[in-house]
Design a protein around this motif. Structure first.
Motif, short mmCIF file in Angstrom:
data_model
loop_
_atom_site.label_atom_id
_atom_site.label_comp_id
_atom_site.label_asym_id
_atom_site.label_seq_id
_atom_site.Cartn_x
_atom_site.Cartn_y
_atom_site.Cartn_z
N ASP A 290 31.37 42.62 33.13
CA ASP A 290 31.83 44.00 33.38
C ASP A 290 32.69 44.10 34.64
O ASP A 290 33.69 44.81 34.66
CB ASP A 290 30.63 44.94 33.50
N ASP A 291 32.29 43.35 35.66
CA ASP A 291 33.09 43.34 36.89
C ASP A 291 34.48 42.77 36.62
O ASP A 291 35.49 43.28 37.11
CB ASP A 291 32.42 42.48 37.98
N LEU A 292 34.51 41.70 35.82
CA LEU A 292 35.78 41.06 35.51
C LEU A 292 36.70 42.01 34.75
O LEU A 292 37.90 42.09 35.03
CB LEU A 292 35.56 39.80 34.66
N HIS B 44 35.89 34.90 32.06
CA HIS B 44 34.45 34.74 32.30
C HIS B 44 34.01 33.31 31.98
O HIS B 44 33.34 32.65 32.78
CB HIS B 44 33.70 35.75 31.41
N SER C 169 42.25 46.89 36.87
CA SER C 169 42.94 47.40 38.06
C SER C 169 44.07 46.47 38.45
O SER C 169 45.12 46.92 38.93
CB SER C 169 41.97 47.66 39.21
N ASN D 95 42.70 39.02 43.61
CA ASN D 95 42.87 40.45 43.85
C ASN D 95 43.74 40.73 45.06
O ASN D 95 44.61 41.60 45.02
CB ASN D 95 41.50 41.12 44.03
N GLU E 258 38.24 35.13 42.40
CA GLU E 258 38.70 36.48 42.08
C GLU E 258 39.14 37.25 43.32
O GLU E 258 40.09 38.02 43.28
CB GLU E 258 37.61 37.26 41.33
N ALA F 90 29.93 34.82 37.61
CA ALA F 90 30.85 35.86 37.19
C ALA F 90 30.13 36.86 36.31
O ALA F 90 29.28 36.49 35.50
CB ALA F 90 32.01 35.24 36.42
N ASN F 91 30.48 38.13 36.48
CA ASN F 91 29.89 39.19 35.68
C ASN F 91 30.98 39.81 34.82
O ASN F 91 32.04 40.20 35.32
CB ASN F 91 29.29 40.24 36.64
N GLN G 190 36.69 45.24 34.84
CA GLN G 190 37.21 46.24 35.78
C GLN G 190 38.30 45.67 36.66
O GLN G 190 39.33 46.31 36.90
CB GLN G 190 36.08 46.74 36.67
N ASP G 191 38.07 44.45 37.15
CA ASP G 191 39.07 43.77 37.99
C ASP G 191 40.38 43.60 37.25
O ASP G 191 41.45 43.86 37.79
CB ASP G 191 38.58 42.37 38.39
#
Ligand code: C5P
Length: 218
Positions: A166-168, A153, A174, A92, A88, A163-164, A170-171
């Protein structure tokens, strides 16, 4: 430059890569994973200690990218980085360096060189709008952001990465915003693209739909 091209554009984790590979295999065509070129550029930037904020640096590295694609992996300067560029952090940074016009320009001809007989399936963000505007079939592959986060995920877990969810999510949000909002070659469906929503369809269904569209075409 007369070999046919099927372009598959869409947001991150919409399934473009898998669909492109399967369609290419079914037709016996070449495949271009254009995102890998941006990811390789990002990796080269990281290795020089950069953070993507220097357009000239990123463009120089893009121009001189020593990349070699094999059927299931990719080499950078002789090193197999197929797994590394899927991380990731690299994705990004790729979406940050991809916003620089000089980087996109540096990678343009290299992408167009993939167009060879008997045909090419190209996946990315601007395949139908910028790189292969004359492609006879253009697909815009979409899927809801939650569905994409769940798929990514699972994909990461299957590959042994942590991998999380919620983080994914958000990523992805964005990254989507950056890809759609940038001034140069933003993610947008070409005027003549067919939009396919894969939120509630499996890979096989989407592949069949694309192949049907191709054979119905002519
Ligand atoms: O498709 P993938 O996630 O591997 O692409 C990584 C990043 O590279 C994307 O988030 C996008 O910003 C950029 N990209 C692009 N144009 C393409 C392919 C990828 O800007 N044709």
């Amino acid at each position: 430059r007369s070999a046919p091209v099927i372009t598959i554009d869409g947001p991150t984790a919409s399934g473009k890569g898998t669909i492109a590979q399967r369609v290419a295999r079914a037709l016996g065509w070449h495949v271009l994973d254009s995102g890998a070129l941006y990811r390789l550029t990002a990796l080269a930037v990281l290795r020089e200690g950069g953070d993507g904020s220097d357009e000239a640096q990123a463009a120089r590295l893009a121009r001189h990218l020593d990349a070699r694609f094999e059927s299931d992996t990719v080499f950078l300067g002789g090193e197999d980085v197929g797994r590394l560029i899927r991380q990731e952090a690299v994705g990004n940074l790729a979406s940050r360096v991809a916003a620089w016009p000089a980087v996109r320009e540096a990678l343009l001809a290299r992408q167009q060189d993939f167009r060879r007989a008997p045909g090419l399936v190209a996946d990315g963000r601007d395949m139908g709008t910028v790189v292969f505007p004359d492609a006879p079939l253009k697909i815009f592959l979409d899927a809801g952001v939650e569905v994409r986060a769940q798929r990514r995920h699972k994909q990461l877990k299957d590959k042994g990465f942590s991998a999380n969810l919620d983080d994914l999510l958000q990523d992805l949000r964005s990254r989507d915003a950056r890809d759609r909002g940038r001034a140069h070659a933003p993610l947008v469906a070409a005027a003549d693209a067919v939009t396919v929503d894969s939120s509630h369809q499996g890979i096989d269904d989407v592949v069949r739909q694309v192949l049907d569209l191709w054979s119905a075409r002519g």
